[in-house]
Design a protein around this motif. Structure first.
Motif, mmCIF file in Angstrom:
data_model
loop_
_atom_site.group_PDB
_atom_site.id
_atom_site.type_symbol
_atom_site.label_atom_id
_atom_site.label_comp_id
_atom_site.label_asym_id
_atom_site.label_seq_id
_atom_site.Cartn_x
_atom_site.Cartn_y
_atom_site.Cartn_z
ATOM 1 N N SER A 161 0.820 -1.213 0.000
ATOM 2 C CA SER A 161 0.000 0.000 0.000
ATOM 3 C C SER A 161 0.850 1.257 0.000
ATOM 4 C CB SER A 161 -0.925 0.014 1.228
ATOM 5 O OG SER A 161 -1.944 -0.937 1.064
ATOM 6 N N THR A 162 2.122 1.122 0.361
ATOM 7 C CA THR A 162 3.021 2.272 0.298
ATOM 8 C C THR A 162 3.595 2.440 -1.100
ATOM 9 O OG1 THR A 162 3.628 1.761 2.578
ATOM 10 C CG2 THR A 162 5.022 3.320 1.397
ATOM 11 N N ILE A 163 3.964 1.313 -1.703
ATOM 12 C CA ILE A 163 4.708 1.376 -2.970
ATOM 13 C C ILE A 163 3.776 1.584 -4.168
ATOM 14 C CG2 ILE A 163 6.281 0.124 -4.475
ATOM 15 C CD1 ILE A 163 7.223 -1.382 -1.942
ATOM 16 N N ILE A 164 2.654 0.829 -4.180
ATOM 17 C CA ILE A 164 1.785 0.856 -5.368
ATOM 18 C C ILE A 164 1.316 2.272 -5.717
ATOM 19 C CG2 ILE A 164 -0.471 0.112 -6.246
ATOM 20 C CD1 ILE A 164 0.052 -2.612 -5.027
ATOM 21 N N PRO A 165 0.834 3.068 -4.743
ATOM 22 C CA PRO A 165 0.371 4.409 -5.130
ATOM 23 C C PRO A 165 1.478 5.254 -5.746
ATOM 24 C CG PRO A 165 -0.313 3.886 -2.887
ATOM 25 C CD PRO A 165 0.624 2.808 -3.310
ATOM 26 N N VAL A 166 2.684 5.157 -5.196
ATOM 27 C CA VAL A 166 3.757 6.006 -5.730
ATOM 28 C C VAL A 166 4.098 5.590 -7.154
ATOM 29 C CG1 VAL A 166 6.085 6.823 -5.377
ATOM 30 C CG2 VAL A 166 4.662 6.293 -3.403
ATOM 31 N N LEU A 167 4.225 4.282 -7.369
ATOM 32 C CA LEU A 167 4.599 3.826 -8.707
ATOM 33 C C LEU A 167 3.424 3.922 -9.685
ATOM 34 C CD1 LEU A 167 7.052 0.862 -8.167
ATOM 35 C CD2 LEU A 167 7.520 3.255 -8.673
ATOM 36 N N SER A 168 2.212 4.180 -9.175
ATOM 37 C CA SER A 168 1.082 4.403 -10.070
ATOM 38 C C SER A 168 0.816 5.886 -10.248
ATOM 39 C CB SER A 168 -0.192 3.743 -9.522
ATOM 40 O OG SER A 168 0.035 2.381 -9.290
ATOM 41 N N GLY A 169 1.525 6.717 -9.488
ATOM 42 C CA GLY A 169 1.319 8.151 -9.585
ATOM 43 C C GLY A 169 -0.074 8.593 -9.197
ATOM 44 N N ARG A 170 -0.640 7.930 -8.208
ATOM 45 C CA ARG A 170 -2.031 8.194 -7.839
ATOM 46 C C ARG A 170 -2.193 7.825 -6.372
ATOM 47 N NH1 ARG A 170 -6.644 9.262 -11.687
ATOM 48 N NH2 ARG A 170 -8.012 10.071 -10.074
ATOM 49 N N PRO A 171 -2.899 8.638 -5.567
ATOM 50 C CA PRO A 171 -3.089 8.254 -4.157
ATOM 51 C C PRO A 171 -3.817 6.919 -4.064
ATOM 52 C CG PRO A 171 -3.883 10.474 -4.571
ATOM 53 C CD PRO A 171 -3.558 9.888 -5.901
ATOM 54 N N ILE A 172 -3.595 6.237 -2.958
ATOM 55 C CA ILE A 172 -4.243 4.943 -2.768
ATOM 56 C C ILE A 172 -5.756 5.121 -2.812
ATOM 57 C CG2 ILE A 172 -4.326 5.104 -0.241
ATOM 58 C CD1 ILE A 172 -3.451 1.852 -1.944
ATOM 59 N N GLY B 147 -4.165 5.086 -12.251
ATOM 60 C CA GLY B 147 -2.913 5.812 -12.446
ATOM 61 C C GLY B 147 -2.155 5.319 -13.648
ATOM 62 N N GLN B 148 -0.907 5.756 -13.719
ATOM 63 C CA GLN B 148 -0.036 5.312 -14.809
ATOM 64 C C GLN B 148 1.109 4.546 -14.150
ATOM 65 O OE1 GLN B 148 -0.011 7.043 -18.379
ATOM 66 N NE2 GLN B 148 0.832 4.998 -18.679
ATOM 67 N N VAL B 149 1.109 3.226 -14.368
ATOM 68 C CA VAL B 149 2.064 2.413 -13.628
ATOM 69 C C VAL B 149 3.455 2.522 -14.220
ATOM 70 C CG1 VAL B 149 2.630 0.088 -12.892
ATOM 71 C CG2 VAL B 149 0.247 0.825 -12.958
ATOM 72 N N GLN B 150 4.439 2.839 -13.378
ATOM 73 C CA GLN B 150 5.841 2.789 -13.825
ATOM 74 C C GLN B 150 6.373 1.407 -13.508
ATOM 75 O OE1 GLN B 150 8.326 6.018 -12.273
ATOM 76 N NE2 GLN B 150 6.471 6.732 -11.269
ATOM 77 N N TRP C 251 20.278 9.583 -5.676
ATOM 78 C CA TRP C 251 19.855 10.950 -5.385
ATOM 79 C C TRP C 251 18.692 10.908 -4.399
ATOM 80 C CZ3 TRP C 251 19.812 8.864 -10.343
ATOM 81 C CH2 TRP C 251 18.564 8.398 -10.778
ATOM 82 N N ARG C 252 18.361 12.092 -3.891
ATOM 83 C CA ARG C 252 17.323 12.173 -2.867
ATOM 84 C C ARG C 252 15.971 11.750 -3.416
ATOM 85 N NH1 ARG C 252 19.720 17.360 -1.304
ATOM 86 N NH2 ARG C 252 18.215 18.312 -2.684
ATOM 87 N N ASN C 253 15.198 11.102 -2.596
ATOM 88 C CA ASN C 253 13.835 10.709 -2.934
ATOM 89 C C ASN C 253 13.735 10.117 -4.336
ATOM 90 O OD1 ASN C 253 11.137 10.263 -2.828
ATOM 91 N ND2 ASN C 253 10.547 12.405 -2.523
ATOM 92 N N PRO C 254 14.425 9.012 -4.587
ATOM 93 C CA PRO C 254 14.523 8.491 -5.965
ATOM 94 C C PRO C 254 13.184 8.066 -6.542
ATOM 95 C CG PRO C 254 15.342 6.901 -4.378
ATOM 96 C CD PRO C 254 15.106 8.156 -3.619
ATOM 97 N N TRP C 255 12.214 7.722 -5.701
ATOM 98 C CA TRP C 255 10.939 7.252 -6.240
ATOM 99 C C TRP C 255 9.926 8.393 -6.323
ATOM 100 C CZ3 TRP C 255 12.187 2.527 -7.685
ATOM 101 C CH2 TRP C 255 13.054 1.757 -6.911
ATOM 102 N N LYS C 256 10.312 9.579 -5.870
ATOM 103 C CA LYS C 256 9.376 10.711 -5.820
ATOM 104 C C LYS C 256 8.174 10.396 -4.934
ATOM 105 C CE LYS C 256 11.711 13.175 -8.839
ATOM 106 N NZ LYS C 256 12.938 12.576 -8.272
ATOM 107 N N ALA C 257 8.451 9.827 -3.777
ATOM 108 C CA ALA C 257 7.390 9.509 -2.830
ATOM 109 C C ALA C 257 7.115 10.718 -1.953
ATOM 110 C CB ALA C 257 7.807 8.322 -1.973
#
Ligand SMILES: [Cu+2]
Lengths: 845, 263
Positions: free
Chosen positions: A289-300, A363-366, A518-524
């Motif tokens: 639940s932490t990773i999926i929203p970030v990699l989908s670019g969309r809140p859970i 979202g758009q899954v990376q 680099w800082r915050n590599p996943w843009k979370a």
């Protein structure tokens, strides 16, 4: 701070005047860093260090368990399996299961929680740093002893659920079963420590202005996990104690000829064992639940629904332990009930799965490496969940139970529901852990090897089970029809092992040779990415949070926070400090001063370990020495918890002063004591369940008439209860008059009353009937022992309170050990009172 | 390489057997020879079908989710679709239907007091002792082989002498644990005369792998077969079709009479 996947706009507000980040860093490192060299290894209490150690140690045990699984697959590859002899094979599969459950899965999630929680909740450490270290040492020592027993050839060999009577002293005479019972219980101490600590941390050590209702979802998941651990482990701990006592002293709890019942063990074991599956699954789901929203670019999607699903799982999972016992011959109404509960538990799981799919859908899954592991999770766990529902259907369970079908199912659930998400989590947080970015390609190769190896091993194993192959057999000379299935599983099993080896290699390569991330590599957006990379010992120079319309509470705030613009900047008083908030809304209330580096946790775990070692080697007469050592160490823990003078409030922001925890009644420790007593209450309830179960269900009842109704017994009971009541009143009085000299006398009275109660309990022990004759009398010994343990604890706390009163550690706002004493005293009185009522009822009825 | 490793010599026949036998085998739950096992096998195929459909559906949704462009629907609508629709509605419907089926089928298999012939099974480390009504109605005790009438329900009173074992004849039906201090009743039926293999399904120590037994279903209309134990030298004779007359069962793949009985 919320789980919004998109970083919000840059922040301009601040809570404190900015300073130079480098000087702040030096000031904090001075206070927070581990000591250098060997001493640092032994004395670290830092959550980052301890959490990392937990995870690395868990992975080492995972590798050992993995080697054992390869031995199992080698043995079963052909039908004559001339590879291991049966005695050794039995040790190998028992150890494989036990290691994976108790030495890998649970410690792995504890390690992740310990390492991650303060970072993602915006704090500097866990609520009880010394407890983290203590738990780790218990885990390391206990786990090492368990593994060494395999080297010595005396490893447990009764299957990882240790059914009696097979595991009792008659049928397993060596120390094999004792290694399991004592070793696992010792390791369980770390689970209980982690459970208390995680719960307190999530409830009270968050960033200011982070309400419970908007904390990152993984907080909810870990809260569910830790609450389940608090109430899920005590039944197993009780069961292990009972079985060890039966093995060591011949007290019959499970011996059917003397009023015991082997099914009591199964109930206690699965009361733990089923929630255990969800204890393992929830943190993994939290990572998803932490990773999926970030990699989908969309809140859970459906935050509230997921929280509801977690709470539902926590409750439901305690109502379906019987589905592991559908073949023991239980009434069919009970079958229908537990079948329904077991099916129902799939609903909250489905809610979560569809919430994740919905999030990806919108979202758009990376498709980055953690996403690959998440795909591994989906394609495995969905099938495992479906076979789980099948097994919840009673008639099918009657055929599939205890066959290779179940082996396949549980690996789909555990590798799908825990291992794949954990691999995603580790790759996700590695940049924060190591400060480095991964080496390209290795992770993908490892994934495909594991994925293909896993399904190749376990998919056909469902069919093996349906063709009749039971679990835990060593050879099958008469069943050539199973051979091709087993051979296939064995070959792919080796592929999977190679994949895990490559995964480990990947992680090591990343830690050693990866380029700097680099800082915050996943843009979370979560606060863990507001930390410098790799995370320093103090996590963050000033704490993130929001208050009064100002906010520095996303990963974007990394620079202002490093410059000390957030809450409680630096370490100006030369002590480790973090903020304590109210549980619900997250309003800051005081500053907790955390302990620094100390070897006391190690010393304490050695003292506890010596007790277990003496039990294991049968040196029962020496155990008082170990108990004295434990009490001494426990006494030392209290030394830093109070102060003899009033301390001043400290500046948290430029316009907010908060008291230090020495000037508070509701400290973190007191919350911890309450939670410990919740676990204690569950253990006592399990004991009452045991008494009730045996009385009603076991064949050898009613027990022969007892002799506990004489006048001396009644007098001893009355004296004991009176002592407890007097001490409780005295404790109350001590707190009321704490600023006066009278507090000392009251504490002394409480201490004396407790000693009187303990002496009365000792007298009672002398009156008991022979406890080896019948389970009723054996259980009375346990109830008495239970009362003695709490009695000694309450008495030590009374002594501590007396000492606090005598050395000026009580004051208008300083409470010393008194609140904790009151809690333990009350708990002792209630449980002892219930035990007396129970015994009197047994005698009268 | 001049000589192939020995295990390769085994590999080829092993794979051949696998392809040939499919779902058969003397211990296969998918080669049922009695009503209980048949209903469960049917249940399994239904669940397999349903489970496959759900897996394909969910993986299909995921595959589509990966390829789609971002959606602009409102949160409320998305929650209705994904949480209420799929998460709650879809799962609740599927699960309720399955649960009801399971309960109905399970109900039919429970032991009930209707005068079905009763035999006794006692499990011990490591073997089985059975008692069954003999020609004169008195119980006859045998080791390793249980004799039951074919074509009618029988009840087994299952006990254990030392540790927990489990009585399981996969072709006839589900298993039932043998627990010290308890008598568990279990109800089974063999459709046709024949020999059915059984085993202990609950791990019970060193001898667990070898704790096999046989169930001989005899034609109740014909004269009773001699109730011999597995280690009885005359048992070789009992293994012959006479006087037990196995009738080929068209509905299932009947196991061949075993040339050798339990060990
Ligand atoms: Cu057995």
């Amino acid at each position: 701070m919320t789980d919004a996947a998109q970083p919000s706009a840059p922040v301009t507000v601040r809570f404190n005047t900015p300073r130079r980040a480098l000087s702040l860093h030096r000031e904090m490192a001075q206070v927070w860093d581990d000591e250098p060299g060997l001493r640092g290894i032994l004395s670290s209490v830092n959550h980052g260090t301890i959490g990392r150690r937990f995870m690395i140690t868990a992975f080492v045990f995972f590798a050992i368990g993995g080697v054992l699984s390869m031995l199992i697959r080698a043995q079963l590859a052909t039908r004559d399996g001339a590879f291991l002899d049966t005695a050794l094979y039995n040790q190998v599969f028992t150890m494989h299961g036990s290691i994976m459950m108790f030495l890998f899965a649970i410690p792995m999630l504890e390690g992740l929680a310990l390492w991650l929680l303060p970072k993602i909740l915006g704090a500097r450490d866990m609520a009880f740093p010394r407890l983290s270290a203590f738990g780790y040492w218990c885990y390391l020592i206990g786990g090492t002893v368990i593994v060494l027993s395999l080297v010595a050839g005396v490893a447990p060999d009764g299957g990882w659920f240790m059914y009696v009577p097979l595991a009792d002293a008659t049928h397993t005479p060596g120390i094999n079963a004792d290694v399991w019972l004592l070793g696992v219980t010792f390791v369980e101490i770390s689970a209980m420590a982690a459970a208390v600590e995680i719960t307190v941390t999530i409830l009270r050590v968050r960033a200011p202005g982070m309400p419970l209702s908007r904390m990152p979802l993984i907080g909810w998941y870990l809260l569910g996990t830790s609450v389940m651990m608090l109430v899920g482990f005590p039944p197993l701990i009780l069961g292990s104690i009972l079985l060890e006592v039966e093995r060591a002293f011949d007290l019959p709890f499970f011996d059917v000829a003397r009023g015991g019942d082997p099914l009591l063990w199964q109930h206690l074991f699965w009361l733990f064992g089923h929630p255990e599956v969800y204890i393992i699954f929830l943190p993994a789901a939290g990572a998803l639940s932490t990773i999926i929203p970030v990699l989908s670019g969309r809140p859970i999607l459906g935050y509230g629904a997921i929280v509801a699903a977690i709470i539902g799982l926590v409750f439901l999972s305690f109502g379906l332990w019987v589905h592991h016992m559908f073949t023991v011959g239980i009434p069919h109404m009970a079958l229908a009930f537990f079948s329904a509960a077991s099916v129902l538990v799939a609903v909250p799981t489905a809610v979560q799965i569809f919430a994740w799919i919905g999030t990806m859908w919108r979202g758009q899954v990376q498709f980055r490496l953690p996403m690959l592991y998440i795909m591994g999770f989906f394609s495995t766990f969905v099938m495992g969940g479906l076979t789980g529902v099948m097994l919840a259907i009673v008639p099918f369970n009657w055929q599939a139970h205890d066959t290779a079908f179940v082996t396949a199912h549980l690996h789909y659930v555990l590798i799908g529901g825990f291992v794949f998400p954990m691999m995603a989590a580790v790759t996700w947080w590695m940049p924060l852990l190591s400060g480095r970015w991964r080496v390209r390609g290795l992770g993908e190769a490892a994934f495909w090897l594991i994925f293909i190896g896993f399904h190749g091993t376990f998919f056909l194993m469902h069919l093996t089970g349906l063709l009749g192959m039971p679990r835990r057999i060593a050879v099958y000379p008469d069943n050539p029809e199973w051979e091709w299935l087993n051979l296939t599983s064995s070959i792919f099993g080796m592929v999977m092992s190679a994949g895990f080896a490559l995964y480990a290699f990947d992680i090591v390569m990343q830690a050693l040779f990866g380029r700097r991330s680099w800082r915050n590599p996943w843009k979370a957006a979560t606060l863990d990415w507001a930390l410098p990379l790799p995370a320093p010992s103090y996590n963050i120079a000033s704490l993130p949070g929001s208050m009064g319309g100002r906010a520095l509470d996303t990963a974007d705030a990394i620079l202002p926070l490093a410059r000390g613009e957030g809450f409680l900047p630096g370490a100006p008083r030369g002590q480790r400090e973090t903020l304590v908030v109210t549980a619900g809304s997250g309003t800051p209330v005081h500053v907790a001063v955390l302990p620094g580096n100390t070897t006391l946790p190690l010393v304490t775990s050695l003292a506890v370990g010596s007790f277990f070692a003496m039990m294991l080697s049968g040196l029962y007469l020496l155990t008082p020495i170990a108990i004295a050592a434990i009490l001494w160490a426990g006494w030392r823990w209290g030394d830093i918890m109070g102060r003899a003078d009033d301390s001043d409030p400290v500046a948290v922001t430029d316009d907010l002063m908060l008291p230090q925890h020495f000037m508070q009644r509701e400290t973190l420790s007191l919350t911890g004591v309450r939670l410990l007593l919740v676990a204690g209450a569950t253990l006592f309830a399990s004991l009452l369940f045991g008494v009730g179960f045996l009385t009603v269900v076991a064949p050898g009842w009613p027990a022969p008439p007892g002799s506990l109704s004489g006048t001396p017994v009644m007098i001893a009971m009355a004296v004991a209860l009176t002592g407890m009541v007097v001490a409780l009143l005295a404790a109350h009085r001590v707190e009321t008059v704490r600023v006066h000299a009278a507090a000392r006398s009251w504490a002394l009275l409480g201490l004396a009353a407790n000693l009187m109660a303990l002496i009365a309990l000792a007298g009672l022990a002398a009156c008991l009937d022979d406890p080896t004759a019948h389970a009723r009398d054996a259980l009375r010994v346990v109830m008495l022992g239970h009362a003695a343990v709490y009695g000694v604890t309450a008495t030590v706390l009374a002594a501590r309170s007396w000492r606090d009163a005598a050395t000026g550690r009580l004051g208008a706002l300083r409470f010393g050990a008194v609140p904790a004493w009151r809690l333990f005293q009350g708990f002792w009185l209630v449980t002892a009172g219930l035990s007396v009522v129970l015994v009197v009822a047994q005698e009268v009825l | 390489m001049l000589s192939r490793p020995r295990h390769l010599n085994r590999l080829v026949p092993a794979l051949a057997i696998g392809v040939l036998t499919g779902c058969g085998g003397p211990l296969s739950t998918l080669a049922p020879a009695g009503p209980a096992a048949r209903e469960i096998a049917f249940l399994w195929y239904v669940m397999l079908l349903g489970g496959t459909a759900i897996t394909v559906l969910v993986m299909g949704l995921i595959a589509m989710a990966l390829r789609r462009r971002p959606a602009d629907d409102s949160d409320a609508r998305a929650e209705r679709v994904w949480i209420h629709g799929w998460g709650l509605g879809f799962s609740a419907v599927v699960l309720t239907a399955l649960l009801a089926t399971g309960i109905v089928i399970g109900e039919r298999m429970l032991a009930r007091d209707d005068g079905a012939p009763r035999v006794q099974a006692i499990a011990m480390q490591w073997g089985w002792q059975f008692a069954q009504p003999g020609p004169d109605g008195n119980p006859v005790t045998t080791d390793g082989i249980l004799y039951v009438p074919a074509g009618q329900d029988f009840e087994i009173a299952i006990e254990a002498r030392d540790v927990i074992h489990s009585f399981w004849v996969p072709q006839l039906g589900g298993k039932m644990d043998a627990i010290p201090g308890r008598v568990n009743l279990h109800r089974l039926r063999a459709d046709a005369p024949g020999r059915y293999e059984g085993l202990c399904a609950e791990f019970c120590g060193i001898g667990h792998s070898d704790m096999r037994f046989e169930v001989v279903a005899y034609d109740p209309a014909a004269p009773l077969p001699p109730f011999l134990s597995a280690d009885d030298p005359q048992d070789a004779a009992a293994a012959q079709p006479d006087p037990v007359q196995p009738q080929p069962d068209p509905a299932s793949s009947q196991p061949d009479p075993a040339p050798e009985t339990t060990r």
